[in-house]
Design an enzyme around this catalytic site. Structure first.
Site, PDB file in Angstrom:
ATOM      1  N   ASP A  97     -10.676 -12.618   8.175  1.00 10.39           N
ATOM      2  CA  ASP A  97     -11.194 -14.469   7.813  1.00 10.39           C
ATOM      3  C   ASP A  97     -12.367 -14.621   9.111  1.00 10.39           C
ATOM      4  OD1 ASP A  97     -10.928 -15.058  10.265  1.00 10.39           O
ATOM      5  OD2 ASP A  97      -8.755 -14.677   9.947  1.00 10.39           O
ATOM      6  N   HIS A 112     -11.033  -4.045  11.085  1.00 10.90           N
ATOM      7  CA  HIS A 112     -10.551  -4.131   9.539  1.00 10.90           C
ATOM      8  C   HIS A 112     -11.055  -4.215   8.056  1.00 10.90           C
ATOM      9  CE1 HIS A 112      -6.735  -3.612  12.148  1.00 10.90           C
ATOM     10  NE2 HIS A 112      -7.291  -2.396  11.823  1.00 10.90           N
ATOM     11  N   CYS A 120     -19.654  -0.988  -2.444  1.00  9.34           N
ATOM     12  CA  CYS A 120     -19.920  -0.258  -3.784  1.00  9.34           C
ATOM     13  C   CYS A 120     -19.086   1.441  -3.692  1.00  9.34           C
ATOM     14  CB  CYS A 120     -20.971  -0.033  -4.392  1.00  9.34           C
ATOM     15  SG  CYS A 120     -21.148   1.136  -6.001  1.00  9.34           S
ATOM     16  N   CYS A 142     -26.642  -0.430  -6.876  1.00  4.95           N
ATOM     17  CA  CYS A 142     -27.068   0.867  -7.820  1.00  4.95           C
ATOM     18  C   CYS A 142     -26.456   0.096  -9.540  1.00  4.95           C
ATOM     19  CB  CYS A 142     -26.062   1.951  -7.464  1.00  4.95           C
ATOM     20  SG  CYS A 142     -23.633   1.663  -7.786  1.00  4.95           S
TER      21      CYS A 142
HETATM   22  C1  BJW Z   1       0.845 -15.769  16.944  1.00  2.27           C
HETATM   23  C2  BJW Z   1       1.030 -17.040  16.227  1.00  2.27           C
HETATM   24  C3  BJW Z   1      -0.284 -18.437  17.100  1.00  2.27           C
HETATM   25  C4  BJW Z   1       1.910 -15.792  15.437  1.00  2.27           C
HETATM   26  N1  BJW Z   1       0.282 -18.221  18.100  1.00  2.27           N
HETATM   27  N2  BJW Z   1       0.146 -16.146  18.368  1.00  2.27           N
HETATM   28  C5  BJW Z   1       2.267   6.558  12.690  1.00  2.27           C
HETATM   29  C6  BJW Z   1       2.430   6.278  14.431  1.00  2.27           C
HETATM   30  C7  BJW Z   1       0.971   6.205  14.780  1.00  2.27           C
HETATM   31  C8  BJW Z   1       0.346   5.774  13.734  1.00  2.27           C
HETATM   32  C9  BJW Z   1       0.135   5.862  12.524  1.00  2.27           C
HETATM   33  C10 BJW Z   1       1.220   6.338  11.714  1.00  2.27           C
HETATM   34  N3  BJW Z   1       1.380   6.393  10.494  1.00  2.27           N
HETATM   35  C11 BJW Z   1       0.046   6.035   9.963  1.00  2.27           C
HETATM   36  C12 BJW Z   1      -0.673   5.700  11.483  1.00  2.27           C
HETATM   37  C13 BJW Z   1      -2.223   5.841  11.320  1.00  2.27           C
HETATM   38  C14 BJW Z   1      -1.994   3.204  10.562  1.00  2.27           C
HETATM   39  C15 BJW Z   1      -0.740   2.988  11.209  1.00  2.27           C
HETATM   40  O1  BJW Z   1      -0.942   2.149  12.585  1.00  2.27           O
HETATM   41  N4  BJW Z   1       0.235   2.633  11.046  1.00  2.27           N
HETATM   42  C16 BJW Z   1       1.123   1.676  11.342  1.00  2.27           C
HETATM   43  C17 BJW Z   1       1.743   0.751  10.408  1.00  2.27           C
HETATM   44  C18 BJW Z   1       2.432   2.337  12.536  1.00  2.27           C
HETATM   45  N5  BJW Z   1      -3.269   3.156  10.803  1.00  2.27           N
HETATM   46  C19 BJW Z   1      -4.476   3.311  10.095  1.00  2.27           C
HETATM   47  O2  BJW Z   1      -3.909   3.788   9.267  1.00  2.27           O
HETATM   48  C20 BJW Z   1      -5.587   2.954  10.661  1.00  2.27           C
HETATM   49  N6  BJW Z   1      -6.497   3.957   9.910  1.00  2.27           N
HETATM   50  C21 BJW Z   1      -6.436   4.688  10.863  1.00  2.27           C
HETATM   51  O3  BJW Z   1      -5.218   5.248  12.084  1.00  2.27           O
HETATM   52  O4  BJW Z   1      -7.546   6.130  10.726  1.00  2.27           O
HETATM   53  C22 BJW Z   1      -7.182   7.334  11.474  1.00  2.27           C
HETATM   54  C23 BJW Z   1      -7.767   7.427  13.031  1.00  2.27           C
HETATM   55  C24 BJW Z   1      -8.466   6.006  13.579  1.00  2.27           C
HETATM   56  C25 BJW Z   1      -9.219   5.843  14.200  1.00  2.27           C
HETATM   57  C26 BJW Z   1      -8.864   6.925  15.375  1.00  2.27           C
HETATM   58  C27 BJW Z   1      -8.127   8.362  14.571  1.00  2.27           C
HETATM   59  C28 BJW Z   1      -8.368   8.427  13.742  1.00  2.27           C
HETATM   60  C29 BJW Z   1      -5.505   1.887   9.317  1.00  2.27           C
HETATM   61  C30 BJW Z   1      -5.261   0.851   9.724  1.00  2.27           C
HETATM   62  C31 BJW Z   1      -5.617  -0.399   8.656  1.00  2.27           C
HETATM   63  C32 BJW Z   1      -4.581  -1.604   8.847  1.00  2.27           C
HETATM   64  N7  BJW Z   1      -5.361  -2.762   7.573  1.00  2.27           N
HETATM   65  C33 BJW Z   1      -4.204  -3.980   7.492  1.00  2.27           C
HETATM   66  C34 BJW Z   1      -4.766  -4.677   6.178  1.00  2.27           C
HETATM   67  C35 BJW Z   1      -5.910  -4.582   5.850  1.00  2.27           C
HETATM   68  C36 BJW Z   1      -6.606  -6.219   6.271  1.00  2.27           C
HETATM   69  C37 BJW Z   1      -6.183  -6.837   5.191  1.00  2.27           C
HETATM   70  O5  BJW Z   1      -5.543  -7.094   4.356  1.00  2.27           O
HETATM   71  O6  BJW Z   1      -6.357  -8.261   5.916  1.00  2.27           O
HETATM   72  O7  BJW Z   1      -4.606  -4.702   8.951  1.00  2.27           O
HETATM   73  S1  BJW Z   1      -2.448  -4.021   7.634  1.00  2.27           S
HETATM   74  C38 BJW Z   1      -2.263  -5.637   8.655  1.00  2.27           C
HETATM   75  O8  BJW Z   1      -1.763  -5.171  10.057  1.00  2.27           O
HETATM   76  C39 BJW Z   1      -4.266  -6.325   8.737  1.00  2.27           C
HETATM   77  C40 BJW Z   1      -4.660  -6.123  10.261  1.00  2.27           C
HETATM   78  O9  BJW Z   1      -5.431  -6.147  10.853  1.00  2.27           O
HETATM   79  C41 BJW Z   1      -3.315  -5.294  10.729  1.00  2.27           C
HETATM   80  C42 BJW Z   1      -2.449  -5.911  12.293  1.00  2.27           C
HETATM   81  O10 BJW Z   1      -1.875  -6.771  12.504  1.00  2.27           O
HETATM   82  P1  BJW Z   1      -1.488  -8.235  13.922  1.00  2.27           P
HETATM   83  O11 BJW Z   1      -2.750  -8.916  13.193  1.00  2.27           O
HETATM   84  O12 BJW Z   1      -1.087  -7.831  14.632  1.00  2.27           O
HETATM   85  O13 BJW Z   1      -0.420  -9.213  12.656  1.00  2.27           O
HETATM   86  P2  BJW Z   1       0.525  -9.121  12.755  1.00  2.27           P
HETATM   87  O14 BJW Z   1       1.280  -9.702  11.407  1.00  2.27           O
HETATM   88  O15 BJW Z   1       1.424  -7.651  13.025  1.00  2.27           O
HETATM   89  O16 BJW Z   1       1.331  -9.726  14.234  1.00  2.27           O
HETATM   90  C43 BJW Z   1       0.685 -11.481  14.613  1.00  2.27           C
HETATM   91  C44 BJW Z   1       1.341 -11.477  15.438  1.00  2.27           C
HETATM   92  O17 BJW Z   1       1.075 -12.749  16.286  1.00  2.27           O
HETATM   93  C45 BJW Z   1       2.385 -11.331  15.961  1.00  2.27           C
HETATM   94  O18 BJW Z   1       2.647 -10.916  17.220  1.00  2.27           O
HETATM   95  C46 BJW Z   1       3.107 -13.028  16.570  1.00  2.27           C
HETATM   96  O19 BJW Z   1       4.233 -13.136  17.461  1.00  2.27           O
HETATM   97  C47 BJW Z   1       1.422 -13.481  16.746  1.00  2.27           C
HETATM   98  N8  BJW Z   1       1.410 -15.130  16.175  1.00  2.27           N
HETATM   99  N9  BJW Z   1       1.755 -17.172  15.629  1.00  2.27           N
HETATM  100  C48 BJW Z   1       0.057 -16.875  19.027  1.00  2.27           C
HETATM  101  N10 BJW Z   1       0.369 -19.798  16.500  1.00  2.27           N
END
Ligand code: BJW
Length: 237
Positions: A97, A112, A120, A142
Site C-alpha cells: 500500500d 514486496h 511489463c 513498448c
Molecule cells: C497488528 C495489528 C495491529 C495485526 N497492530 N499489529 C522455507 C524456509 C524459509 C524460506 C522459504 C522456505 N520456502 C520458501 C521460502 C522463501 C519464501 C518464504 O519466506 N516462504 C515462507 C512462507 C516460508 N520467500 C520468498 O519466496 C521471497 N523471496 C525469496 O525468498 O527470494 C529468494 C531470496 C531472497 C533474498 C535473498 C536470497 C534469496 C518472496 C516473498 C514474497 C511475499 N509476498 C507476499 C504477497 C505479495 C504482496 C501482496 O500481495 O500484498 O507479501 S506474501 C505476504 O506475506 C505479503 C507480505 O508482505 C508478507 C508478510 O506478511 P506480514 O506483513 O508479516 O503479514 P501477516 O499477516 O503475516 O502478519 C501480520 C502481523 O500484524 C501479525 O503478527 C499480527 O499480530 C499483527 N497485527 N493487527 C499491530 N492493529
C-alpha cells in the site's frame, strides 16, 4: 539523549490493519480467504492471469479510500527527527500500500512491490498505475498487449532493493519491526542481521511474532497506540 545514528524500521501488514487493509495470516486474513498459491506465485499467475489481476485490481481500488493511521504518522515524525539530527533512517516495508508515503515518510523501500505500479514482462518498464489492468492492457512503453502485471513480489521471486536494505542493516544501531508475523523470508531474517551488526532490536506488534524471543525489547498492542507511544518515548529520551 541523541537518537541512534542509524535506524532501520521494518513494517508489515499489521501497521495498516487499523486503516482497514487486511493482514495475511490473522484469523480473518487474506490467506485464510484466498489460496496463496493461486494468487501470490508466478505459477498461479501463469495458470489464471484474470483471477490474479482481479485480486490486485480490487486491492488497488481499496487504496483510493484508505487513510494512514497514527502509527504511519509516528514513523514519519521519527524520520524527520532523524533528518534534523543528521541520523540515517530507512523504512523498509513489506506492504504494497502507499500509506507510509501518504503519512509523509520519504525514505521508504517497498521490498514486496507496490499496488500503484505495474511492470511489463516484455520490456520490464515499471510505470505508475491507479487503474485496473488485465490481459488486454497495453504497455505504455513498448506498446505490446498482454504483458503487463502487478509490480508485486510473489513467492519464489527476489524481493526488491536487497542491496540497499543489506547495507542499511549492516550499519544500523537500532532495528524496529512493526506489525509483521515474521513468517516470510528474507524479511523475517533482518532482525538477526541487525543483531549481528550490534543494533538494539525492538518488536512492536499486536502479539508476539515467530521471532519474538530474538528481540531486546518487545511491546504488544494495536499499532496506532504502541507505535506513537514508543516514538514519543524515543524522541523525549
Ligand atoms: C497488528 C495489528 C495491529 C495485526 N497492530 N499489529 C522455507 C524456509 C524459509 C524460506 C522459504 C522456505 N520456502 C520458501 C521460502 C522463501 C519464501 C518464504 O519466506 N516462504 C515462507 C512462507 C516460508 N520467500 C520468498 O519466496 C521471497 N523471496 C525469496 O525468498 O527470494 C529468494 C531470496 C531472497 C533474498 C535473498 C536470497 C534469496 C518472496 C516473498 C514474497 C511475499 N509476498 C507476499 C504477497 C505479495 C504482496 C501482496 O500481495 O500484498 O507479501 S506474501 C505476504 O506475506 C505479503 C507480505 O508482505 C508478507 C508478510 O506478511 P506480514 O506483513 O508479516 O503479514 P501477516 O499477516 O503475516 O502478519 C501480520 C502481523 O500484524 C501479525 O503478527 C499480527 O499480530 C499483527 N497485527 N493487527 C499491530 N492493529
Amino acid at each position: 539523549m541523541p537518537l541512534p545514528r542509524s535506524i532501520v524500521v521494518l513494517t508489515g501488514a499489521g501497521i495498516s490493519a487499523e486503516s482497514g487493509l487486511g493482514t495475511f495470516r490473522d484469523e480473518d486474513g487474506i490467506w485464510t480467504k484466498y489460496p496463496l498459491e493461486a494468487l501470490a506465485t508466478p505459477e498461479g499467475f501463469a495458470r489464471d492471469p484474470d483471477f490474479v489481476q482481479g485480486f490486485y485490481n480490487d486491492r488497488r481500488r481499496q487504496l483510493k479510500t484508505a487513510r494512514h493511521n497514527r502509527a504511519h504518522e509516528a514513523l514519519a515524525r521519527l524520520e524527520s527527527a532523524c533528518r534534523a539530527e543528521g541520523a540515517d533512517f530507512l523504512l523498509v516495508t513489506q506492504n504494497v500500500d502507499n500509506l507510509h508515503e501518504q503519512a509523509g515518510s520519504r525514505n521508504v523501500v517497498h521490498m514486496h512491490g507496490e499496488l500503484t505500479r505495474v511492470r511489463c514482462m516484455n520490456c520490464f518498464t515499471v510505470t505508475v498505475c491507479q487503474e485496473d489492468i488485465g490481459t488486454s492492457t497495453q504497455c505504455t512503453a513498448c506498446r505490446t498487449v498482454g504483458h503487463v502485471r502487478p509490480h508485486i513480489v510473489w513467492f519464489g521471486e527476489m524481493p526488491l532493493e536487497m542491496n540497499r536494505i543489506g547495507d542499511a542493516l549492516s550499519q544500523c544501531r537500532m532495528f524496529v519491526s512493526i506489525g509483521t508475523s515474521g513468517a516470510v523470508y528474507p524479511a523475517a531474517g533482518f532482525v538477526q542481521e541487525a543483531m549481528y551488526a550490534g543494533a538494539r532490536t525492538v518488536e512492536l506488534n499486536l502479539e508476539p511474532s515467530e521471532n519474538a524471543r530474538v528481540f531486546d525489547e518487545t511491546r504488544y498492542g494495536p499499532a496506532s497506540e504502541i507505535v506513537p507511544a514508543w516514538v514519543d518515548r524515543l524522541l523525549d529520551a
